[in-house]
Design a protein around this motif. Structure first.
Motif, PDB file in Angstrom:
ATOM      1  N   TYR A  18      -9.390   0.386   9.527  1.00 19.18           N
ATOM      2  CA  TYR A  18      -8.023   0.354   9.004  1.00 19.18           C
ATOM      3  C   TYR A  18      -7.153   0.633  10.224  1.00 19.18           C
TER       4      TYR A  18
ATOM      5  N   GLU B   7      -1.906   7.813  -2.338  1.00 21.05           N
ATOM      6  CA  GLU B   7      -2.051   8.046  -0.913  1.00 21.05           C
ATOM      7  C   GLU B   7      -1.983   9.544  -0.639  1.00 21.05           C
TER       8      GLU B   7
ATOM      9  N   GLY C 294     -10.227   4.600   0.845  1.00 19.23           N
ATOM     10  CA  GLY C 294     -10.281   4.383   2.288  1.00 19.23           C
ATOM     11  C   GLY C 294      -9.684   5.634   2.902  1.00 19.23           C
ATOM     12  N   ALA C 295     -10.125   5.999   4.096  1.00 18.85           N
ATOM     13  CA  ALA C 295      -9.605   7.231   4.701  1.00 18.85           C
ATOM     14  C   ALA C 295      -9.856   7.218   6.202  1.00 18.85           C
ATOM     15  N   GLY C 296      -9.372   8.247   6.873  1.00 19.58           N
ATOM     16  CA  GLY C 296      -9.632   8.351   8.308  1.00 19.58           C
ATOM     17  C   GLY C 296      -8.696   9.351   8.961  1.00 19.58           C
TER      18      GLY C 296
ATOM     19  N   PHE D  15      -4.419   2.032  10.821  1.00 17.74           N
ATOM     20  CA  PHE D  15      -3.619   3.265  10.949  1.00 17.74           C
ATOM     21  C   PHE D  15      -4.457   4.530  11.063  1.00 17.74           C
ATOM     22  N   VAL D  16      -5.791   4.357  11.085  1.00 17.11           N
ATOM     23  CA  VAL D  16      -6.657   5.533  11.269  1.00 17.11           C
ATOM     24  C   VAL D  16      -7.720   5.252  12.338  1.00 17.11           C
TER      25      VAL D  16
ATOM     26  N   ALA E 239      -5.713  10.880   6.582  1.00 18.65           N
ATOM     27  CA  ALA E 239      -5.020  10.192   5.487  1.00 18.65           C
ATOM     28  C   ALA E 239      -6.068   9.537   4.600  1.00 18.65           C
ATOM     29  N   PHE E 240      -5.720   9.343   3.379  1.00 21.69           N
ATOM     30  CA  PHE E 240      -6.658   8.667   2.465  1.00 21.69           C
ATOM     31  C   PHE E 240      -5.868   7.900   1.407  1.00 21.69           C
ATOM     32  N   GLY E 241      -6.483   6.887   0.856  1.00 21.17           N
ATOM     33  CA  GLY E 241      -5.844   6.108  -0.190  1.00 21.17           C
ATOM     34  C   GLY E 241      -6.847   5.754  -1.276  1.00 21.17           C
TER      35      GLY E 241
ATOM     36  N   GLN F  45       3.388   7.146   4.717  1.00 18.35           N
ATOM     37  CA  GLN F  45       2.867   8.096   5.724  1.00 18.35           C
ATOM     38  C   GLN F  45       3.926   8.481   6.760  1.00 18.35           C
TER      39      GLN F  45
ATOM     40  N   ARG G  16       0.462  -7.150  -4.450  1.00 16.53           N
ATOM     41  CA  ARG G  16      -0.203  -8.106  -3.550  1.00 16.53           C
ATOM     42  C   ARG G  16      -0.047  -9.510  -4.121  1.00 16.53           C
TER      43      ARG G  16
ATOM     44  N   GLN H 127      -2.028   2.950  -6.603  1.00 18.48           N
ATOM     45  CA  GLN H 127      -2.797   3.672  -5.596  1.00 18.48           C
ATOM     46  C   GLN H 127      -2.327   5.117  -5.553  1.00 18.48           C
TER      47      GLN H 127
ATOM     48  N   GLN I 196       0.854  -1.192   0.000  1.00 17.76           N
ATOM     49  CA  GLN I 196       0.000   0.000   0.000  1.00 17.76           C
ATOM     50  C   GLN I 196       0.891   1.244   0.000  1.00 17.76           C
TER      51      GLN I 196
ATOM     52  N   SER J  96       0.250   3.683   1.667  1.00 20.06           N
ATOM     53  CA  SER J  96       0.220   4.174   3.054  1.00 20.06           C
ATOM     54  C   SER J  96       1.598   4.034   3.691  1.00 20.06           C
TER      55      SER J  96
HETATM   56  N1  DAH Z   1      -3.930   1.480   2.394  1.00 21.94           N
HETATM   57  C1  DAH Z   1      -5.305   1.092   2.304  1.00 21.94           C
HETATM   58  C2  DAH Z   1      -5.456  -0.058   1.341  1.00 21.94           C
HETATM   59  O1  DAH Z   1      -4.558  -0.321   0.580  1.00 21.94           O
HETATM   60  C3  DAH Z   1      -6.165   2.246   1.852  1.00 21.94           C
HETATM   61  C4  DAH Z   1      -6.289   3.298   2.888  1.00 21.94           C
HETATM   62  C5  DAH Z   1      -7.302   3.232   3.832  1.00 21.94           C
HETATM   63  C6  DAH Z   1      -5.382   4.341   2.963  1.00 21.94           C
HETATM   64  C7  DAH Z   1      -7.453   4.187   4.813  1.00 21.94           C
HETATM   65  C8  DAH Z   1      -5.511   5.325   3.949  1.00 21.94           C
HETATM   66  C9  DAH Z   1      -6.563   5.237   4.868  1.00 21.94           C
HETATM   67  O2  DAH Z   1      -4.675   6.354   4.055  1.00 21.94           O
HETATM   68  O3  DAH Z   1      -6.664   6.199   5.812  1.00 21.94           O
HETATM   69  O4  DAH Z   1      -6.458  -0.712   1.361  1.00 21.94           O
END
Ligand code: DAH
Length: 343
Positions: A254, A216, A288-290, A256-257, A311-313, A179, A200, A214, A174, A176
């Motif tokens: 997730y 991020e 995804g985010a948080g 990390f959030v 953060a978001f991805g 970060q 993956r 992705q 990811q 992420s």
């Molecule tokens: N890294 C996650 C994934 O690959 C996606 C993601 C979710 C990124 C939530 C984020 C986050 O920064 O806050 O599924």
């Protein structure tokens, strides 16, 4: 002198008859009419030794003969020119019925890259830094620093390629993973995006690929709220899919959030009515985010009592598929020109 004139005329005519190309014709012209040492001109130079009367008489005859010879030369020149033009016309004429020559292909950016650039421009306009992270990543940045300690079940969410003989290194699963690197590198306040490839260990099918893209994003600062996050993500959704697009956030875990969400937009293909692509729900999951977890801020060297962030991805490959209605993710990396030339 008249005899000499006639002799020269004869010689000229005989030689002219034998000539069959422009080059020899030019040589002949030089031989007889060159100012410096042409045979005809040399003869005319003798005129000055004659009496006035004789000079007039021979001068006139000489000029007449000269004009005559020049006319003959010109006629021959024209014949040659016509021949040359004829040959050019034969070899270089345009055959309008001939098939078109193959055009040199210039190529263009991959649809993935096109979308990536669109998003980079948008985020840059909102003051985000665009950065690049390593694809071969330490287990620490990919998992541990993101609040996923060794043996934590959350690691099972992402099947990972580990490096043979180097269990501490992974192909990042990811973006992420950048970060904590970003916080360590740039400190706070921070506003940054990282587009890139992720990996993956999955068996591939129309919806899964071992390698995909992705994007991020991470924002850290004072008084950063969940509302700021929603505003940014809504801006992205509307920019990509139009002003009428609606967005909804639903809770999702997730590591990390906290809180974490799953971002969905009204399906751009059926405008929310329900179709095959959105599985008749009218909604498409695109990110995804948080709010960044305090543990993650701590790993990044940021005091979580003073700073907050989100953060978001985005799944870039997924955005491309949704934008163009691509039914199989594997097309994207196939390198198949029949596919790529459609964009
Ligand atoms: N890294 C996650 C994934 O690959 C996606 C993601 C979710 C990124 C939530 C984020 C986050 O920064 O806050 O599924």
């Amino acid at each position: 002198m008249q005899k000499d004139l006639q002799k020269i005329k004869k010689e000229f005519e005989t030689k002219l008859k034998k000539i069959s190309d422009t080059f020899s014709l030019e040589q002949l012209e030089q031989e007889f009419f060159s100012r410096k040492n042409g045979k005809f001109n040399d003869l005319l130079k003798g005129l000055k030794d004659l009496s006035d009367d004789a000079r007039k008489k021979f001068g006139k005859i000489a000029n007449e003969i000269k004009s005559e010879l020049e006319a003959m030369m010109l006629a021959k020149k024209e014949i040659f020119q016509k021949e040359i033009l004829g040959k050019i016309a034969e070899t270089e004429s345009i055959d309008v019925t001939a098939p078109q020559l193959p055009r040199q292909e210039r190529g263009h950016l991959h649809p993935n890259t096109q979308l990536q650039y669109t998003l980079e421009d948008l985020f840059a306009s909102m003051g985000f830094l665009v950065w690049d992270g390593p694809e071969l990543e330490s287990d620490y940045y990919n998992f541990t620093a993101l609040n996923v300690p060794p043996h934590h079940p959350a690691r099972d969410m992402q099947d990972t390629f580990y490096l043979k003989g180097h269990p501490d290194w992974v192909m990042r699963t990811q973006t992420s993973s950048f970060q904590v690197r970003a916080m360590q590198k740039f400190g706070v306040p921070l506003r940054l995006i990282v587009p890139g490839r992720v990996f993956r260990n999955e068996s591939t099918d129309p919806r899964h690929e071992h390698t995909f893209y992705q994007m991020e994003g991470i924002v850290v600062g004072k008084n950063i709220t969940f509302g700021d996050m929603k505003g940014v993500l809504e801006t992205v959704a509307k920019h990509l899919y139009g002003e009428q697009t609606q967005m909804r956030l639903r809770p999702k875990f997730y590591p990390f959030v906290e809180p974490g969400v799953n971002g969905e937009i009204t399906c751009s293909l059926c405008t929310g009515k329900g179709c095959r692509v959105c599985k008749y729900t009218g909604w498409l999951e695109i990110f995804g985010a948080g709010m960044v977890h305090p543990h993650v801020l701590k790993e990044g060297g940021v005091d979580s009592t003073e700073y907050q962030g989100f953060a978001f991805g985005f799944g870039l490959s997924r955005l491309v598929m949704l934008k163009y209605g691509i039914e199989d993710v594997r097309h994207l990396q196939s390198g198949d020109l029949r596919f790529l030339q459609q964009f």
